[in-house]
Design a protein around this motif. Structure first.
Motif, PDB file in Angstrom:
ATOM      1  N   ILE A 275       0.847  -1.183   0.000  1.00 19.30           N
ATOM      2  CA  ILE A 275       0.000   0.000   0.000  1.00 19.30           C
ATOM      3  C   ILE A 275       0.885   1.236   0.000  1.00 19.30           C
ATOM      4  N   LEU A 276       0.646   2.123  -0.970  1.00 21.36           N
ATOM      5  CA  LEU A 276       1.350   3.403  -1.046  1.00 21.36           C
ATOM      6  C   LEU A 276       0.411   4.457  -0.492  1.00 21.36           C
ATOM      7  N   ALA A 277       0.734   4.995   0.663  1.00 24.28           N
ATOM      8  CA  ALA A 277      -0.165   5.937   1.308  1.00 24.28           C
ATOM      9  C   ALA A 277       0.644   6.878   2.200  1.00 24.28           C
ATOM     10  N   TYR A 278      -0.071   7.715   2.928  1.00 29.99           N
ATOM     11  CA  TYR A 278       0.580   8.733   3.758  1.00 29.99           C
ATOM     12  C   TYR A 278       0.589   8.330   5.225  1.00 29.99           C
ATOM     13  N   ASP A 279       1.472   8.954   5.980  1.00 30.60           N
ATOM     14  CA  ASP A 279       1.595   8.615   7.397  1.00 30.60           C
ATOM     15  C   ASP A 279       0.260   8.752   8.131  1.00 30.60           C
ATOM     16  N   GLU A 280      -0.555   9.719   7.697  1.00 28.81           N
ATOM     17  CA  GLU A 280      -1.854   9.925   8.331  1.00 28.81           C
ATOM     18  C   GLU A 280      -2.795   8.738   8.118  1.00 28.81           C
ATOM     19  N   ASP A 281      -2.507   7.916   7.109  1.00 27.84           N
ATOM     20  CA  ASP A 281      -3.367   6.775   6.772  1.00 27.84           C
ATOM     21  C   ASP A 281      -2.951   5.488   7.470  1.00 27.84           C
ATOM     22  N   ARG A 282      -1.789   5.506   8.105  1.00 25.73           N
ATOM     23  CA  ARG A 282      -1.170   4.262   8.556  1.00 25.73           C
ATOM     24  C   ARG A 282      -2.066   3.424   9.461  1.00 25.73           C
ATOM     25  N   SER A 283      -2.854   4.062  10.325  1.00 20.39           N
ATOM     26  CA  SER A 283      -3.676   3.316  11.290  1.00 20.39           C
ATOM     27  C   SER A 283      -4.702   2.412  10.605  1.00 20.39           C
ATOM     28  N   TYR A 284      -5.080   2.749   9.357  1.00 22.45           N
ATOM     29  CA  TYR A 284      -6.049   1.931   8.627  1.00 22.45           C
ATOM     30  C   TYR A 284      -5.434   0.621   8.127  1.00 22.45           C
ATOM     31  N   TYR A 285      -4.112   0.573   8.062  1.00 20.05           N
ATOM     32  CA  TYR A 285      -3.462  -0.543   7.381  1.00 20.05           C
ATOM     33  C   TYR A 285      -2.490  -1.313   8.272  1.00 20.05           C
ATOM     34  N   GLU A 286      -2.773  -1.336   9.548  1.00 21.25           N
ATOM     35  CA  GLU A 286      -1.919  -2.082  10.485  1.00 21.25           C
ATOM     36  C   GLU A 286      -2.350  -3.538  10.493  1.00 21.25           C
ATOM     37  N   LEU A 287      -2.010  -4.210   9.385  1.00 26.47           N
ATOM     38  CA  LEU A 287      -2.422  -5.593   9.181  1.00 26.47           C
ATOM     39  C   LEU A 287      -1.188  -6.473   9.028  1.00 26.47           C
ATOM     40  N   PRO A 288      -1.148  -7.623   9.669  1.00 22.66           N
ATOM     41  CA  PRO A 288       0.008  -8.526   9.564  1.00 22.66           C
ATOM     42  C   PRO A 288       0.257  -8.927   8.115  1.00 22.66           C
ATOM     43  N   GLY A 289       1.492  -8.794   7.691  1.00 26.15           N
ATOM     44  CA  GLY A 289       1.859  -9.223   6.343  1.00 26.15           C
ATOM     45  C   GLY A 289       1.762  -8.153   5.285  1.00 26.15           C
ATOM     46  N   LEU A 290       1.161  -6.997   5.622  1.00 27.25           N
ATOM     47  CA  LEU A 290       1.033  -5.917   4.648  1.00 27.25           C
ATOM     48  C   LEU A 290       2.325  -5.106   4.588  1.00 27.25           C
ATOM     49  N   HIS A 291       2.703  -4.701   3.384  1.00 27.11           N
ATOM     50  CA  HIS A 291       3.865  -3.828   3.197  1.00 27.11           C
ATOM     51  C   HIS A 291       3.357  -2.399   3.002  1.00 27.11           C
ATOM     52  N   PHE A 292       3.576  -1.566   4.017  1.00 24.59           N
ATOM     53  CA  PHE A 292       3.123  -0.171   3.969  1.00 24.59           C
ATOM     54  C   PHE A 292       4.279   0.694   3.497  1.00 24.59           C
ATOM     55  N   PHE A 293       4.102   1.364   2.356  1.00 24.07           N
ATOM     56  CA  PHE A 293       5.117   2.244   1.790  1.00 24.07           C
ATOM     57  C   PHE A 293       4.686   3.695   2.017  1.00 24.07           C
ATOM     58  N   SER A 294       5.394   4.387   2.880  1.00 25.38           N
ATOM     59  CA  SER A 294       4.984   5.736   3.274  1.00 25.38           C
ATOM     60  C   SER A 294       5.469   6.797   2.295  1.00 25.38           C
ATOM     61  N   LEU A 295       4.531   7.635   1.847  1.00 24.96           N
ATOM     62  CA  LEU A 295       4.845   8.793   1.018  1.00 24.96           C
ATOM     63  C   LEU A 295       5.086  10.045   1.864  1.00 24.96           C
ATOM     64  N   GLY A 296       5.259   9.838   3.166  1.00 24.44           N
ATOM     65  CA  GLY A 296       5.470  10.983   4.059  1.00 24.44           C
ATOM     66  C   GLY A 296       4.140  11.557   4.506  1.00 24.44           C
ATOM     67  N   THR A 297       4.098  12.873   4.654  1.00 25.99           N
ATOM     68  CA  THR A 297       2.866  13.542   5.082  1.00 25.99           C
ATOM     69  C   THR A 297       2.277  14.353   3.938  1.00 25.99           C
ATOM     70  N   ARG A 298       0.968  14.490   3.939  1.00 25.23           N
ATOM     71  CA  ARG A 298       0.312  15.248   2.871  1.00 25.23           C
ATOM     72  C   ARG A 298       0.715  16.722   2.872  1.00 25.23           C
ATOM     73  N   SER A 299       1.046  17.248   4.030  1.00 29.35           N
ATOM     74  CA  SER A 299       1.407  18.668   4.120  1.00 29.35           C
ATOM     75  C   SER A 299       2.804  18.947   3.577  1.00 29.35           C
ATOM     76  N   HIS A 300       3.582  17.888   3.289  1.00 29.83           N
ATOM     77  CA  HIS A 300       4.931  18.048   2.743  1.00 29.83           C
ATOM     78  C   HIS A 300       5.054  17.163   1.490  1.00 29.83           C
ATOM     79  N   PRO A 301       4.475  17.596   0.366  1.00 31.56           N
ATOM     80  CA  PRO A 301       4.474  16.760  -0.845  1.00 31.56           C
ATOM     81  C   PRO A 301       5.867  16.456  -1.375  1.00 31.56           C
ATOM     82  N   GLU A 302       6.868  17.257  -0.979  1.00 33.87           N
ATOM     83  CA  GLU A 302       8.231  16.975  -1.426  1.00 33.87           C
ATOM     84  C   GLU A 302       8.728  15.639  -0.887  1.00 33.87           C
ATOM     85  N   GLU A 303       8.170  15.198   0.254  1.00 33.44           N
ATOM     86  CA  GLU A 303       8.556  13.899   0.801  1.00 33.44           C
ATOM     87  C   GLU A 303       8.093  12.776  -0.122  1.00 33.44           C
TER      88      GLU A 303
END
Length: 354
Positions: free
Chosen positions: A277-305
């Motif tokens: 899952i490619l998502a933002y740090d603010e979304d992380r709580s939705y995807y705390e599932l065993p075996g899932l690979h969470f790829f963080s794009l940083g925060t929405r307020s800092h699109p440069e991340e």
């Protein structure tokens, strides 16, 4: 020079104070018709001198790049513009003095001396001055403008690390200058200056809002997300920036997307699939599932991340071997528009609107 397999010289080079002997050697290779991969502030480029048609043709062969996809010509100073464009309009000078060196590519009418391999047979040429010490000093020493697409195999995520270039092109080109991670992480903004109103063909590090600071509100045509029959600039046709796994892009209200996607992901994981899952740090709580690979794009307020991380994360998903990637669309303002564009291209131009 025509061999498909060769010994590639891989040079670790200081990104802030590049060693003279390595730059001289890279410049010499380029002048002799060889190919050199080098870092820019956006992504790594694969360069050949524009006066060597054999070298230019090898770019397309090495990358597996379609011949109708034009290249960007790299200069070390805006004063070189007169060497390759038919005329330099005043607005191009204004932009060059404001944004160069930097992640802005301008489309201008070309001189007849520019080879068709550079322009894909078009009457225009794409040109920029990169803002990276290694690129600038190499170009200065080469003295000849250098045409360079991204230094990756065609269709793959663009390289933002020297290791990415080595993975794709080792044994295929003469030299790789490895200066570590790039800065912006996404390719340059491409701005067409051949029409009455400047239009963005590809969003990048110089945003619509920044360009409107020059031309006024509404003075620049925003990018249109469509695949064209004959691309005027790189990244306008074909499936670009794609990881090996299929990528599905979701756009809509943030919380609604996360609820729907978290259910889909949970079902896929239960079915034994390897999901990213490619998502933002603010979304992380939705995807705390065993075996899932969470790829963080940083925060929405800092699109440069997200811009800096995106291609790195897409390549990381390949290394991990995920079977499917769900991506949450960024806010489409500022640099977020460029991140959205690359995700849209990576998905094959398909967006699930929620």
């Amino acid at each position: 020079m025509l061999k498909t397999e060769m010994i590639t010289e891989i040079i670790k080079i200081n990104p802030n104070a590049p060693e003279e002997q390595y730059l001289e050697k890279a410049a010499d290779i380029l002048r002799q018709g060889g190919l050199v991969a080098f870092p820019t502030e956006t992504v790594y480029g694969l360069g050949a001198c524009i006066n060597n048609r054999d070298g230019l043709k090898r770019i397309f062969t090495v990358k597996g790049r379609p011949g109708d996809n034009p290249l960007i010509t790299h200069l070390y100073t805006w004063e070189q513009l007169s060497e390759i464009v038919l005329e330099v309009p005043e607005r191009a000078l204004v932009l060059a003095k404001k944004f160069w060196p930097g992640p802005l590519t301008m489309i201008l009418p070309k001189k007849e001396t520019i080879p068709p391999e550079v322009t894909a047979g078009l009457p225009t040429v794409a040109v920029r001055v990169p803002a990276h010490p290694v690129a600038l000093e190499m170009l200065r020493k080469t003295k000849i403008p250098v045409a360079a697409p991204s230094a990756n195999l065609s269709g793959r995520p663009s390289p933002t690390r020297g290791s990415h270039v080595i993975s794709d092109l080792n044994g295929k080109i003469e030299m790789i200058l490895d200066a570590g991670a790039t800065g912006v992480g996404l390719e340059s903004t491409v701005l067409d200056l051949t029409s009455p109103r400047p239009r963005i063909l590809r969003p990048g590090g110089v945003t619509l809002e920044m360009l409107e600071g020059v031309f006024g509100k509404g003075g620049v045509e925003a990018p249109q997300f469509t695949n064209v029959k004959r691309p005027l600039a790189p990244g306008m046709k074909y499936r670009h920036y794609a990881p090996k796994a299929p990528l599905c892009l979701y756009s809509g209200p943030q919380e609604k997307i996360n609820r729907i996607l978290s259910e889909k992901v949970e079902e896929d994981l239960k079915a034994g699939k390897k999901i990213g899952i490619l998502a933002y740090d603010e979304d992380r709580s939705y995807y705390e599932l065993p075996g899932l690979h969470f790829f963080s794009l940083g925060t929405r307020s800092h699109p440069e991340e997200g811009a800096e991380r995106l291609f790195y994360l897409l390549r990381l998903s390949d290394e991990i071997g995920v079977e499917y990637i769900y991506a949450v669309a960024p806010p489409r303002i500022g640099l977020g528009e460029a991140v959205y564009n690359r995700l849209w291209k990576a998905s094959g131009g398909k967006v699930e609107e929620i």
